[in-house]
Scaffold this motif. Structure first.
Motif, PDB file in Angstrom:
ATOM      1  N   VAL A 193      24.360  33.803  65.953  1.00 33.28           N
ATOM      2  CA  VAL A 193      23.594  34.529  66.977  1.00 33.28           C
ATOM      3  C   VAL A 193      22.515  33.644  67.594  1.00 33.28           C
ATOM      4  CG1 VAL A 193      21.933  36.409  67.308  1.00 33.28           C
ATOM      5  CG2 VAL A 193      24.054  36.822  66.048  1.00 33.28           C
ATOM      6  N   ASN A 194      22.009  32.701  66.820  1.00 38.67           N
ATOM      7  CA  ASN A 194      20.917  31.838  67.282  1.00 38.67           C
ATOM      8  C   ASN A 194      21.394  30.522  67.898  1.00 38.67           C
ATOM      9  OD1 ASN A 194      18.017  32.907  66.446  1.00 38.67           O
ATOM     10  ND2 ASN A 194      19.445  33.532  64.841  1.00 38.67           N
ATOM     11  N   ILE A 195      22.689  30.387  68.140  1.00 40.74           N
ATOM     12  CA  ILE A 195      23.214  29.161  68.743  1.00 40.74           C
ATOM     13  C   ILE A 195      22.549  28.840  70.090  1.00 40.74           C
ATOM     14  CG2 ILE A 195      25.259  28.134  69.835  1.00 40.74           C
ATOM     15  CD1 ILE A 195      26.932  29.224  67.541  1.00 40.74           C
ATOM     16  N   LEU A 247       9.569  29.176  47.783  1.00 38.60           N
ATOM     17  CA  LEU A 247       8.768  28.242  48.571  1.00 38.60           C
ATOM     18  C   LEU A 247       8.978  28.473  50.063  1.00 38.60           C
ATOM     19  CD1 LEU A 247       6.874  25.808  48.537  1.00 38.60           C
ATOM     20  CD2 LEU A 247       8.891  24.329  48.519  1.00 38.60           C
ATOM     21  N   GLU A 248      10.237  28.661  50.477  1.00 37.98           N
ATOM     22  CA  GLU A 248      10.511  28.855  51.899  1.00 37.98           C
ATOM     23  C   GLU A 248       9.965  30.186  52.401  1.00 37.98           C
ATOM     24  OE1 GLU A 248      14.102  28.573  55.214  1.00 37.98           O
ATOM     25  OE2 GLU A 248      14.537  28.203  53.101  1.00 37.98           O
ATOM     26  N   LEU A 249      10.215  31.261  51.641  1.00 41.16           N
ATOM     27  CA  LEU A 249       9.725  32.574  52.085  1.00 41.16           C
ATOM     28  C   LEU A 249       8.203  32.644  52.003  1.00 41.16           C
ATOM     29  CD1 LEU A 249      12.347  35.070  50.571  1.00 41.16           C
ATOM     30  CD2 LEU A 249      12.218  34.116  52.866  1.00 41.16           C
ATOM     31  N   ILE A 264      18.015  31.206  56.579  1.00 34.20           N
ATOM     32  CA  ILE A 264      16.833  31.991  56.188  1.00 34.20           C
ATOM     33  C   ILE A 264      15.728  31.841  57.232  1.00 34.20           C
ATOM     34  CG2 ILE A 264      14.972  32.152  54.484  1.00 34.20           C
ATOM     35  CD1 ILE A 264      17.052  31.371  52.341  1.00 34.20           C
ATOM     36  N   TYR A 265      15.532  30.636  57.725  1.00 35.70           N
ATOM     37  CA  TYR A 265      14.497  30.403  58.739  1.00 35.70           C
ATOM     38  C   TYR A 265      14.805  31.146  60.036  1.00 35.70           C
ATOM     39  CZ  TYR A 265      11.790  28.004  62.335  1.00 35.70           C
ATOM     40  OH  TYR A 265      10.966  27.728  63.398  1.00 35.70           O
ATOM     41  N   LEU A 266      16.044  31.047  60.493  1.00 36.06           N
ATOM     42  CA  LEU A 266      16.423  31.668  61.765  1.00 36.06           C
ATOM     43  C   LEU A 266      16.454  33.186  61.704  1.00 36.06           C
ATOM     44  CD1 LEU A 266      19.318  29.285  62.921  1.00 36.06           C
ATOM     45  CD2 LEU A 266      16.961  29.352  63.765  1.00 36.06           C
ATOM     46  N   ALA A 267      16.554  33.751  60.478  1.00 36.23           N
ATOM     47  CA  ALA A 267      16.630  35.213  60.354  1.00 36.23           C
ATOM     48  C   ALA A 267      15.386  35.887  60.915  1.00 36.23           C
ATOM     49  CB  ALA A 267      16.832  35.590  58.890  1.00 36.23           C
ATOM     50  N   SER A 268      14.234  35.220  60.772  1.00 33.26           N
ATOM     51  CA  SER A 268      12.953  35.724  61.310  1.00 33.26           C
ATOM     52  C   SER A 268      12.485  37.014  60.631  1.00 33.26           C
ATOM     53  CB  SER A 268      13.033  35.940  62.831  1.00 33.26           C
ATOM     54  OG  SER A 268      13.224  34.704  63.483  1.00 33.26           O
ATOM     55  N   LEU A 323      15.403  40.614  56.220  1.00 36.27           N
ATOM     56  CA  LEU A 323      16.661  39.873  56.300  1.00 36.27           C
ATOM     57  C   LEU A 323      16.529  38.523  55.581  1.00 36.27           C
ATOM     58  CD1 LEU A 323      19.532  39.794  57.323  1.00 36.27           C
ATOM     59  CD2 LEU A 323      18.687  38.936  59.532  1.00 36.27           C
ATOM     60  N   GLN A 324      15.371  37.912  55.693  1.00 38.58           N
ATOM     61  CA  GLN A 324      15.152  36.649  54.987  1.00 38.58           C
ATOM     62  C   GLN A 324      15.241  36.848  53.479  1.00 38.58           C
ATOM     63  OE1 GLN A 324      11.348  35.405  56.609  1.00 38.58           O
ATOM     64  NE2 GLN A 324      12.318  33.987  58.045  1.00 38.58           N
ATOM     65  N   TRP A 325      14.684  37.949  52.986  1.00 35.93           N
ATOM     66  CA  TRP A 325      14.771  38.254  51.556  1.00 35.93           C
ATOM     67  C   TRP A 325      16.214  38.496  51.132  1.00 35.93           C
ATOM     68  CZ3 TRP A 325      12.034  37.486  47.448  1.00 35.93           C
ATOM     69  CH2 TRP A 325      10.643  37.333  47.549  1.00 35.93           C
ATOM     70  N   ILE A 326      16.961  39.196  51.955  1.00 39.65           N
ATOM     71  CA  ILE A 326      18.369  39.466  51.635  1.00 39.65           C
ATOM     72  C   ILE A 326      19.135  38.151  51.490  1.00 39.65           C
ATOM     73  CG2 ILE A 326      20.535  40.386  52.578  1.00 39.65           C
ATOM     74  CD1 ILE A 326      18.879  42.671  53.791  1.00 39.65           C
ATOM     75  N   LEU A 327      18.926  37.235  52.431  1.00 42.15           N
ATOM     76  CA  LEU A 327      19.614  35.942  52.367  1.00 42.15           C
ATOM     77  C   LEU A 327      19.150  35.129  51.162  1.00 42.15           C
ATOM     78  CD1 LEU A 327      19.717  34.849  56.130  1.00 42.15           C
ATOM     79  CD2 LEU A 327      21.416  36.111  54.800  1.00 42.15           C
ATOM     80  N   GLY A 328      17.850  35.171  50.879  1.00 42.45           N
ATOM     81  CA  GLY A 328      17.327  34.444  49.723  1.00 42.45           C
ATOM     82  C   GLY A 328      17.909  34.967  48.418  1.00 42.45           C
ATOM     83  N   ILE A 329      17.977  36.277  48.287  1.00 39.56           N
ATOM     84  CA  ILE A 329      18.566  36.881  47.083  1.00 39.56           C
ATOM     85  C   ILE A 329      20.045  36.513  46.988  1.00 39.56           C
ATOM     86  CG2 ILE A 329      19.225  39.088  46.031  1.00 39.56           C
ATOM     87  CD1 ILE A 329      16.556  40.204  47.144  1.00 39.56           C
TER      88      ILE A 329
END
Length: 509
Positions: free
Chosen positions: A206-208, A126-128, A315-319, A323-329
């Motif tokens: 990194v996104n702080i 849903l998020e991706l 996952i959202y901040l990965a952009s 990378l988002q897929w890697i985090l989701g997996i």
């Protein structure tokens, strides 16, 4: 030699396949850091608490338990772990009854992991699908890998059950036909899960600097609402969260000890402390980074939504889509990681019960691959039964979490065994650690039993007794009582064996 005949046979027959890496990964899975920073703890946060500090406090106060487990593990490295220690060094009947109750407390936990494995796929898809504008993923999330807490049709419920059951069945089959691969599968899933969690920590860190510029769009996209109030640190509120960290992570130390009979030479001494330290890092730092990025007040406002959590934010901040897929997996992998460890460990407890003649001999039977095949089949049946409960009623999943009071009581008994061994061995350090651990477990149990605390896993709250949870715990202990006295009666009458004599010596390897 005569006493050796008390046991089912003179050797367990299990093969020493487990390396230090395998044992550490079993322990990390046992403590479930990846799910603790997903939806395990943060939605239940209370005002004034700092989750990273509560994690640090929990880690420190559970170190005496880690030491007690490590000492007993090195002294009695046998299949069944803490069941063997309690039954040999404290009391045979208590060890048998509580060992059975504790072991059959595991299938509901594995059922929840199977249940949430499909739920995590739903969230990731849903998020991706939303973030990357992939309509097919959104369709799958809404129609196939559906949200289990929504209103499901019968066909969706059956599909959900089938997907979770098939995942668990595959892991069972791997362990039946290639037990060494069972350890390898757990280790591989553990490495994938842990590395992706570390990557997620880096992404948020990194996104702080521009966190507050980017995160509003995330809240709008997923319709997350909350009210931000000024943050005032409260030590009592922070301490209130400690049982949550115990329940979801730090007190679960039985995995490595349960397979100690299969551990390779030199792999036992450090496995528990390494697993605990890795868990501490993978829980404490995500919550700390989230507070540094958003601020405690912001997090406290949105954590209760469930949707806003460390993983979804990362996952959202990965952009970057890859990378988002890697985090989701990685998030999905945590559920299968826990299932993989569970299949390995539960079967070892059942094997140990059978080897001691507490359970029927068939459960200690090994196939030609040296796998306790019938113990695995029992695990499969029990897990599939419990897996149906969350589907019958999603709120029924919460009832399965009521294992916590039983687990804390069990660990109190393990601590008592440590005290007795410390006295017998004149080991002042073990004696001291056992006493401290017993006191801490007693305090935590008292916290859980105080109705006004209203923990989500309490059996008694200010609203009254949770009869489902109470019946669940009583049934587990009852199963232990029935198993012990039935085995005692049957073995004496049919075989002329007093099983209480079995608990006077350590099982052979």
């Amino acid at each position: 030699m005569a006493q050796r005949k008390l046991f089912l046979r003179e050797s367990s027959g299990l093969v020493k396949n487990a390396s230090l890496k395998d044992l550490v990964m079993l322990n990390v899975a046992n403590m479930g850091a990846g799910l603790a920073v997903f939806e395990g703890i943060s939605p239940y946060v209370v005002q004034g608490s700092l989750l990273w500090l509560a994690s640090l406090i929990t880690f420190l106060i559970t170190l005496p338990l880690v030491f007690t487990y490590t000492y007993l593990l090195l002294k009695m490295p046998r299949t069944g772990g803490d069941y063997v220690w309690i039954s040999r060094k404290l009391n045979g009947a208590i060890g048998s009854i509580m060992g059975v109750a504790f072991a059959f407390n595991m299938p509901p936990y594995f059922a929840l992991s199977a249940f949430f494995s499909v739920a995590s796929i739903n969230l990731v898809f849903l998020e991706l699908g939303t973030l990357q504008h992939i309509s097919s993923l959104t369709y799958l999330a809404n129609n196939v890998f559906v949200n289990p807490y929504g209103v499901l049709t019968l066909s969706q419920e059956l599909l959900f059950y089938a997907l979770a059951a098939i995942s668990f069945l595959i892991i069972i089959l791997v362990n039946i036909f290639r037990p060494k691969w069972g350890f390898t599968l757990t280790t591989i899933l553990g490495i994938i899960s842990s590395l992706t969690l570390i990557i997620a920590m880096i992404v948020v860190a990194v996104n702080i600097p521009d966190f507050h510029q980017r995160i509003p769009q995330f809240l709008i996209t997923f319709n997350i609402t909350g009210t931000i109030t000024p943050f005032h640190f409260s030590l009592p509120a922070t301490l209130y969260m400690v049982p949550f960290f115990m329940s979801y992570a730090y007190i679960w130390l039985y995995a490595g000890p349960a397979v100690a009979g299969e551990a390779k030479e030199g792999s036992l001494k450090l496995n528990l402390i390494l697993g605990s330290v890795l868990t501490f890092i993978m829980i404490t730092f995500p919550f700390l980074i989230m507070d540094l990025a958003a601020g405690p007040a912001f997090n406290l406002a949105y954590y209760p939504s469930f949707t806003y959590n460390f993983w979804s934010v990362a996952i959202y901040l990965a952009s970057n889509p890859i990378l988002q897929w890697i985090l989701g997996i990685g998030l999905i992998a945590w559920n299968y990681f826990i299932m993989a460890f569970g299949v390995v460990v539960f079967a070892r407890y059942i094997f140990a019960f059978s080897f001691d003649r507490l359970f029927p001999a068939i459960f200690a039977k090994l196939n030609k691959y040296s796998s306790p095949v019938y113990a695995h089949i029992l695990d499969l049946i029990a897990t599939l039964v419990f897996l149906a409960l969350p589907l019958i009623s999603p709120s029924g999943a919460l009832a399965l979490y009521s294992y916590t009071p039983l687990a804390v009581a069990y660990l109190f008994i393990v601590s008592l065994a440590g005290i007795k061994v410390g006295l017998n061995d004149n080991n002042k350090k073990l004696l001291a650690m056992g006493i401290v651990s017993a006191v801490i477990m007693a305090i935590v149990e008292a916290e859980l039993l105080i109705p006004s605390n209203n923990y989500s896993f309490s059996v008694v709250t200010s609203s009254g007794v949770n009869w489902i949870a109470t019946a669940y715990i009583i049934s587990l202990v009852g199963l232990g009582v029935i198993s012990y006295f039935l085995a005692k009666y049957y073995r004496m009458k049919k075989e002329g064996i007093d099983i209480s004599l079995i608990y006077k010596e350590i099982p052979p390897e």
